[in-house]
Design a protein around this motif. Structure first.
Motif, mmCIF file in Angstrom:
data_model
loop_
_atom_site.group_PDB
_atom_site.id
_atom_site.type_symbol
_atom_site.label_atom_id
_atom_site.label_comp_id
_atom_site.label_asym_id
_atom_site.label_seq_id
_atom_site.Cartn_x
_atom_site.Cartn_y
_atom_site.Cartn_z
ATOM 1 N N ARG A 1 10.242 -13.226 0.449
ATOM 2 C CA ARG A 1 11.474 -13.084 0.977
ATOM 3 C C ARG A 1 11.824 -11.892 1.178
ATOM 4 N NH1 ARG A 1 14.501 -17.378 -2.945
ATOM 5 N NH2 ARG A 1 13.163 -19.355 -2.466
ATOM 6 N N ARG A 2 10.821 -10.771 0.480
ATOM 7 C CA ARG A 2 10.920 -9.334 0.736
ATOM 8 C C ARG A 2 9.879 -8.647 1.438
ATOM 9 N NH1 ARG A 2 15.076 -11.027 -0.886
ATOM 10 N NH2 ARG A 2 16.310 -10.245 -2.596
ATOM 11 N N ARG A 3 9.160 -9.375 2.160
ATOM 12 C CA ARG A 3 7.876 -9.078 2.855
ATOM 13 C C ARG A 3 8.455 -8.042 3.913
ATOM 14 N NH1 ARG A 3 3.351 -12.934 6.024
ATOM 15 N NH2 ARG A 3 1.662 -11.137 6.024
ATOM 16 N N PRO A 4 9.471 -8.418 4.870
ATOM 17 C CA PRO A 4 9.929 -7.403 5.786
ATOM 18 C C PRO A 4 10.044 -5.946 5.194
ATOM 19 C CG PRO A 4 11.138 -9.440 6.183
ATOM 20 C CD PRO A 4 10.127 -9.499 4.754
ATOM 21 N N VAL A 5 10.589 -5.968 4.122
ATOM 22 C CA VAL A 5 10.705 -4.386 3.339
ATOM 23 C C VAL A 5 9.509 -4.058 3.121
ATOM 24 C CG1 VAL A 5 11.955 -3.338 1.530
ATOM 25 C CG2 VAL A 5 13.231 -5.094 2.587
ATOM 26 N N LEU A 6 8.761 -4.675 2.403
ATOM 27 C CA LEU A 6 7.463 -4.331 1.951
ATOM 28 C C LEU A 6 6.234 -3.980 2.795
ATOM 29 C CD1 LEU A 6 6.799 -6.875 -0.881
ATOM 30 C CD2 LEU A 6 7.693 -4.518 -1.247
ATOM 31 N N THR A 7 6.348 -4.554 4.085
ATOM 32 C CA THR A 7 5.493 -4.291 5.235
ATOM 33 C C THR A 7 5.812 -2.717 5.976
ATOM 34 O OG1 THR A 7 6.610 -5.849 6.662
ATOM 35 C CG2 THR A 7 4.719 -6.571 5.484
ATOM 36 N N GLN A 8 7.013 -2.446 5.498
ATOM 37 C CA GLN A 8 7.383 -1.161 5.911
ATOM 38 C C GLN A 8 6.691 0.173 5.638
ATOM 39 O OE1 GLN A 8 11.601 0.070 5.976
ATOM 40 N NE2 GLN A 8 12.355 -2.117 6.118
ATOM 41 N N PHE A 9 6.071 -0.282 4.334
ATOM 42 C CA PHE A 9 5.001 0.854 3.746
ATOM 43 C C PHE A 9 3.843 0.831 4.599
ATOM 44 C CE2 PHE A 9 7.649 -0.010 0.189
ATOM 45 C CZ PHE A 9 8.006 1.225 -0.244
ATOM 46 N N GLN A 10 3.445 -0.339 4.991
ATOM 47 C CA GLN A 10 2.298 -0.582 5.822
ATOM 48 C C GLN A 10 2.468 0.251 7.224
ATOM 49 O OE1 GLN A 10 1.444 -4.760 6.867
ATOM 50 N NE2 GLN A 10 -0.084 -4.005 8.641
ATOM 51 N N ASN A 11 3.571 -0.093 7.837
ATOM 52 C CA ASN A 11 3.784 0.383 9.175
ATOM 53 C C ASN A 11 4.013 2.001 9.266
ATOM 54 O OD1 ASN A 11 3.981 -2.135 9.965
ATOM 55 N ND2 ASN A 11 6.172 -2.422 9.821
ATOM 56 N N ARG A 12 4.297 2.778 7.976
ATOM 57 C CA ARG A 12 4.775 3.984 7.966
ATOM 58 C C ARG A 12 3.558 4.941 7.449
ATOM 59 N NH1 ARG A 12 9.971 3.994 4.456
ATOM 60 N NH2 ARG A 12 9.946 6.224 4.487
ATOM 61 N N LEU A 13 2.553 4.330 6.710
ATOM 62 C CA LEU A 13 1.272 4.905 6.311
ATOM 63 C C LEU A 13 0.133 4.403 7.177
ATOM 64 C CD1 LEU A 13 1.767 4.351 2.587
ATOM 65 C CD2 LEU A 13 2.219 6.426 3.886
ATOM 66 N N GLU A 14 -0.622 5.282 7.774
ATOM 67 C CA GLU A 14 -1.466 5.050 8.664
ATOM 68 C C GLU A 14 -3.114 5.184 8.073
ATOM 69 O OE1 GLU A 14 -1.323 7.604 12.050
ATOM 70 O OE2 GLU A 14 0.892 7.158 12.363
ATOM 71 N N LEU A 15 -4.021 4.120 8.222
ATOM 72 C CA LEU A 15 -5.260 4.548 8.066
ATOM 73 C C LEU A 15 -5.837 5.437 8.886
ATOM 74 C CD1 LEU A 15 -6.363 0.644 7.941
ATOM 75 C CD2 LEU A 15 -6.671 2.370 5.798
ATOM 76 N N GLN A 16 -7.031 6.155 8.289
ATOM 77 C CA GLN A 16 -7.681 7.223 8.865
ATOM 78 C C GLN A 16 -8.812 6.813 9.334
ATOM 79 O OE1 GLN A 16 -5.688 10.298 9.793
ATOM 80 N NE2 GLN A 16 -4.206 8.612 9.005
ATOM 81 N N PRO A 17 -9.569 7.433 10.372
ATOM 82 C CA PRO A 17 -10.762 7.148 10.824
ATOM 83 C C PRO A 17 -11.794 7.336 9.604
ATOM 84 C CG PRO A 17 -9.698 8.394 12.442
ATOM 85 C CD PRO A 17 -8.909 8.492 11.366
ATOM 86 N N GLY A 18 -12.894 6.254 9.460
ATOM 87 C CA GLY A 18 -13.733 6.377 8.346
ATOM 88 C C GLY A 18 -13.187 6.295 6.861
ATOM 89 N N GLN A 19 -11.827 6.135 6.824
ATOM 90 C CA GLN A 19 -11.295 5.692 5.487
ATOM 91 C C GLN A 19 -11.786 4.458 4.595
ATOM 92 O OE1 GLN A 19 -6.844 5.915 5.401
ATOM 93 N NE2 GLN A 19 -6.712 5.462 3.218
ATOM 94 N N LEU A 20 -12.387 4.654 3.720
ATOM 95 C CA LEU A 20 -12.755 3.392 2.769
ATOM 96 C C LEU A 20 -12.050 3.201 1.490
ATOM 97 C CD1 LEU A 20 -14.611 5.046 0.575
ATOM 98 C CD2 LEU A 20 -16.380 4.391 2.365
ATOM 99 N N GLY A 21 -10.841 4.133 1.250
ATOM 100 C CA GLY A 21 -10.254 4.015 -0.172
ATOM 101 C C GLY A 21 -9.013 4.837 -0.206
ATOM 102 N N ALA A 22 -8.319 5.033 -1.157
ATOM 103 C CA ALA A 22 -7.007 5.550 -1.275
ATOM 104 C C ALA A 22 -6.529 5.855 -2.770
ATOM 105 C CB ALA A 22 -5.951 4.633 -0.517
#
Length: 324
Positions: free
Chosen positions: A176-197
């Motif tokens: 039910r809160r998935r649209p709000v939570l996926t904003q973090f995925q949309n605003r943060l970007e995976l970088q080339p070669g990234q294998l962790g965080a």
């Protein structure tokens, strides 16, 4: 930003993160993500395309299969992975595991995360998540405990803290809160070669995630950034500003670029300060299982918990999170 000693301070004893480096921090509200790059470890099946949930044979019993053929790689089950499907009972795992190519494994100590929804999961349309940070230390403690309802009280407390009905339904947040939570995925970007965080919530260390290679990390990325760390970040979101404000004061393009450079430098310095203030203390490491030269171990301590996979002293996989 490249500070391997900062990563070394987080990991136990002989575990080596040699060759791993920190990238430029990114921020989305209360959530800060610092990319980690490093040498890939080949031959590991990625979690979305490699792993399949085949069935749930009763409450608390979840079976996964490594769909790789005879020439495929071993699967490392992501720690605290869970599955959601409409009109079925949603479950999550309390531990990681190895699955050989073609192997199926029934997890007898899975936890039901939906208190009163009927039906069992089958091998149909599914999406997976990783348990929110607020539940992870408790879930790790409960590995090996055969009680499908063992996390309901903690889920109820989390829902109450989110201003939601106080019951053991994690889907109140995940779905039910998935649209709000996926904003973090949309605003943060995976970088080339990234294998962790590295993840920080409101300036405090939340977790370190290391995958065998970029393909594996890309497949678990949404489950981590939207659910494992997006939930606590959503709860810690600052209040919106009272009125509209320009993000940068600049009269031309050169001024804007200079402002952006100052902002990046300030963010790097801020994260460096957070890393310097990371809590330290003794960590205990207990081996759980082996697959050829790989070892899966549980890490516990007063400030850190999680599981790691190593080959000798080399880190292959790590999911370590703040224990308090």
């Amino acid at each position: 930003m490249s500070e391997p000693t900062a990563l070394d301070a987080l990991v136990p004893g002989p575990l080596s993160l040699a060759g791993h480096r920190l990238g430029t921090p990114q921020r989305a509200g209360a959530l800060t993500m610092v990319p980690v790059t490093g040498p890939p470890y080949p031959g590991i099946a990625p979690p979305r395309t490699g792993l399949k949930l085949t069935r749930v044979a009763g409450y608390g019993r979840l079976e996964l299969r490594n769909g790789a053929g005879a020439g495929g790689g071993v699967a490392i089950v992501p720690l605290h992975i869970g599955y959601v499907q409409d009109a079925a009972q949603n479950h999550a795992l309390c531990r990681s595991a190895f699955l050989a190519p073609g192997q199926s494994l029934m997890f007898e100590d899975a936890c039901c995360v939906q208190q009163s929804q009927g039906g069992y999961l089958a091998e149909r349309d599914q999406w997976f998540f990783v348990l929110p940070l607020e539940l992870r230390a408790r879930a790790l403690e409960l590995r090996g405990v055969h009680d499908h309802a063992k996390l309901w009280n903690d889920i109820t407390a989390l829902n109450r803290g989110c201003g939601l009905p106080a019951r053991g339904h994690l889907e109140q947040i995940l779905s039910r809160r998935r649209p709000v939570l996926t904003q973090f995925q949309n605003r943060l970007e995976l970088q080339p070669g990234q294998l962790g965080a590295l993840f920080f919530v409101a300036g405090r260390f939340a977790g370190l995630e290391i995958a065998p290679d970029p393909a594996y990390f890309a497949e678990v990325w949404t489950a981590l950034v939207a659910f494992a760390y997006g939930v606590p970040a959503w709860r810690a979101e600052p209040a919106p500003p009272a009125g509209p404000a320009a993000p940068y004061e600049a009269g031309d393009l050169a001024g804007l670029r200079a402002a952006l450079d100052r902002d990046r430098a300030g963010r790097v310095a801020e994260v460096a300060g957070w890393l310097a203030d990371l809590p330290a203390g003794p960590l205990q490491t207990a081996e759980e299982e082996r697959y050829l030269g790989l070892r899966l171990s549980t890490v516990t301590g007063p400030h850190l918990a999680g599981q790691i996979v190593t080959d000798g002293d080399r880190a292959v996989y790590a999911s370590l999170f703040a224990a308090t």
